[in-house]
Design an enzyme around this catalytic site. Structure first.
Site, PDB file in Angstrom:
ATOM      1  N   GLY A 102     -10.046 -22.904  -3.364  1.00  0.00           N
ATOM      2  CA  GLY A 102      -8.855 -22.583  -2.575  1.00  0.00           C
ATOM      3  C   GLY A 102      -8.832 -23.235  -1.204  1.00  0.00           C
ATOM      4  O   GLY A 102      -8.183 -22.746  -0.285  1.00  0.00           O
ATOM      5  N   SER A 106      -9.449 -29.744  -4.266  1.00  0.00           N
ATOM      6  CA  SER A 106      -9.356 -29.944  -5.716  1.00  0.00           C
ATOM      7  C   SER A 106     -10.548 -29.394  -6.479  1.00  0.00           C
ATOM      8  O   SER A 106     -11.132 -30.065  -7.326  1.00  0.00           O
ATOM      9  CB  SER A 106      -9.084 -31.409  -6.083  1.00  0.00           C
ATOM     10  N   ASP A 152      -5.343 -35.740  -8.069  1.00  0.00           N
ATOM     11  CA  ASP A 152      -6.666 -35.118  -8.029  1.00  0.00           C
ATOM     12  C   ASP A 152      -7.587 -35.642  -9.128  1.00  0.00           C
ATOM     13  O   ASP A 152      -8.691 -36.116  -8.834  1.00  0.00           O
ATOM     14  CB  ASP A 152      -6.553 -33.590  -8.068  1.00  0.00           C
TER      15      ASP A 152
HETATM   16  C1  GLA Z   1      -2.324 -30.538  -5.158  1.00  0.00           C
HETATM   17  C2  GLA Z   1      -1.917 -31.174  -6.491  1.00  0.00           C
HETATM   18  C3  GLA Z   1      -1.777 -32.680  -6.338  1.00  0.00           C
HETATM   19  C4  GLA Z   1      -0.889 -33.039  -5.158  1.00  0.00           C
HETATM   20  C5  GLA Z   1      -1.290 -32.267  -3.916  1.00  0.00           C
HETATM   21  C6  GLA Z   1      -0.344 -32.494  -2.770  1.00  0.00           C
HETATM   22  O1  GLA Z   1      -3.600 -30.950  -4.807  1.00  0.00           O
HETATM   23  O2  GLA Z   1      -2.871 -30.881  -7.482  1.00  0.00           O
HETATM   24  O3  GLA Z   1      -1.301 -33.228  -7.542  1.00  0.00           O
HETATM   25  O4  GLA Z   1       0.459 -32.852  -5.465  1.00  0.00           O
HETATM   26  O5  GLA Z   1      -1.379 -30.883  -4.160  1.00  0.00           O
HETATM   27  O6  GLA Z   1      -0.416 -33.800  -2.316  1.00  0.00           O
END
Ligand code: GLA
Length: 333
Positions: A102, A106, A152
């Site tokens: 959180g 990622s 990500d």
């Molecule tokens: C999250 C999503 C990504 C991207 C970001 C914002 O990490 O998983 O795909 O959209 O937010 O940039």
């Protein structure tokens, strides 16, 4: 039975936020936090245990069966790999992670990519990194309903040590841009948890698709900032980086409305305390900021920001001085 191990790093996005799902540009770096899966073959089924959570995940070797919590990611990845032709090879795995959950680093892509790679290894099955990135993106949607973009999993798989990954999410062309040698990456977690599941993330995506002018203005200006950031990296123009990150943060705060007061404060503090550049990073609605600091001053900056943040809010932020690492595809070859 010999045990095998795969590692998938977390990523921090330097700039290019909320641009991936509309085919824009992103500039993430894989960092030295990540998720490790240690596994051994098992005939009948998939059995996984997480060091952080006490529950076991038990699935058919083809990903069949139901699962809750983090097991939803495992089930989705295993099912999609099975659909792509992975034979039903079981495994017994232990999952451990150093990625704060959180924080916008990622943690879920590090988890899904590491699980996917362990499942691929167990069945001697291979997909090209970008194909695997798409599968993992789809798994996130299946598992928790978050319609995230490609950034990500692509970063977790394709990044290169000492470089940022410049990815065009429209054409899927990418190149590795050397990070300026004199700069270090500092991440400061606000301690306000972000969870994209049940957040405004899906709403923002819909708003962009429907052409909301402010949301689109963010995306268009952000893509331009990615291009200019790459140029500033290449020419070593640190002053330009400071301006670009500041403008990027303001655009996420005002036009895209995904920042929080805590992230705004952390960015202000980072600049006041000497960061070259700082902005919120990741999906927003909580999570962390990323700052670029002159090398040798990074630890002092990290500590000073955490201390000032605590004094102003009473909250315990947490700073990470990060090294850039190779993505999981390079690490498992
Ligand atoms: C999250 C999503 C990504 C991207 C970001 C914002 O990490 O998983 O795909 O959209 O937010 O940039």
């Amino acid at each position: 039975m010999t045990e095998r191990t795969v590692f998938a790093p977390a990523r921090v996005n330097l700039i290019g936020e909320h641009t991936d799902y509309s085919g824009g540009l992103v500039l993430p770096v894989a960092i030295d936090l990540g998720t490790t899966v240690s596994w051994q073959p098992l005939d009948e089924h998939i059995r996984m245990r997480s060091v952080a959570f006490t529950d076991w995940v038990e699935l058919g070797a083809d990903g069949s069966g139901t699962s809750a919590g983090w097991g939803r990611y495992a089930a989705a990845v295993a099912r999609l790999l099975h659909e792509r032709g992975r034979r039903a090879a079981g495994l017994d795995a232990v999952v451990s992670s150093t990625v704060p959950i959180g924080s916008g680093l990622s943690s879920s892509a590090a988890l899904t990519v590491s699980l996917a790679l362990a499942l691929c290894q167990a069945a001697a099955f291979e997909l090209e990194p970008l194909e695997l990135a798409h599968l993992v993106q789809e798994a996130e949607r299946l598992a928790v309903g978050v319609p995230c973009g490609l950034m990500d999993p692509a970063a977790v798989l394709l990044a290169r040590r000492g470089h940022a990954l410049l990815l065009d999410c429209g054409t899927e062309e990418y190149r590795h841009v050397p990070l300026p040698a004199g700069l270090a990456i500092v991440v400061v977690d606000s301690g306000v948890r972000h969870a994209l599941e049940n957040s405004g993330y899906a709403d923002r995506r819909t708003e962009v698709e429907r052409g909301d002018p402010r949301r689109v203005r963010h995306v268009v200006s952000e893509n331009e900032r990615v291009r200019k950031t790459v140029a500033a990296f290449e020419s070593g123009d640190l002053g330009a980086l400071g301006t670009l990150f500041r403008e990027g943060h303001n655009s996420l705060r005002d036009d895209f409305e995904v920042s929080t007061p805590e992230l705004d404060l952390l960015v202000d503090l980072a600049y006041e305390l000497g960061a070259v550049a700082a902005r919120m990073t990741g999906g927003g609605f909580g999570g962390a900021i990323v700052a670029l600091a002159e090398r040798s001053g990074e630890r002092a900056l990290a500590d000073a920001v955490v201390e000032a943040y605590r004094a102003r809010t009473g909250r315990a932020g947490k700073a990470y001085v990060c090294s850039s690492v190779d993505g999981a595809a390079a690490q498992t070859r």
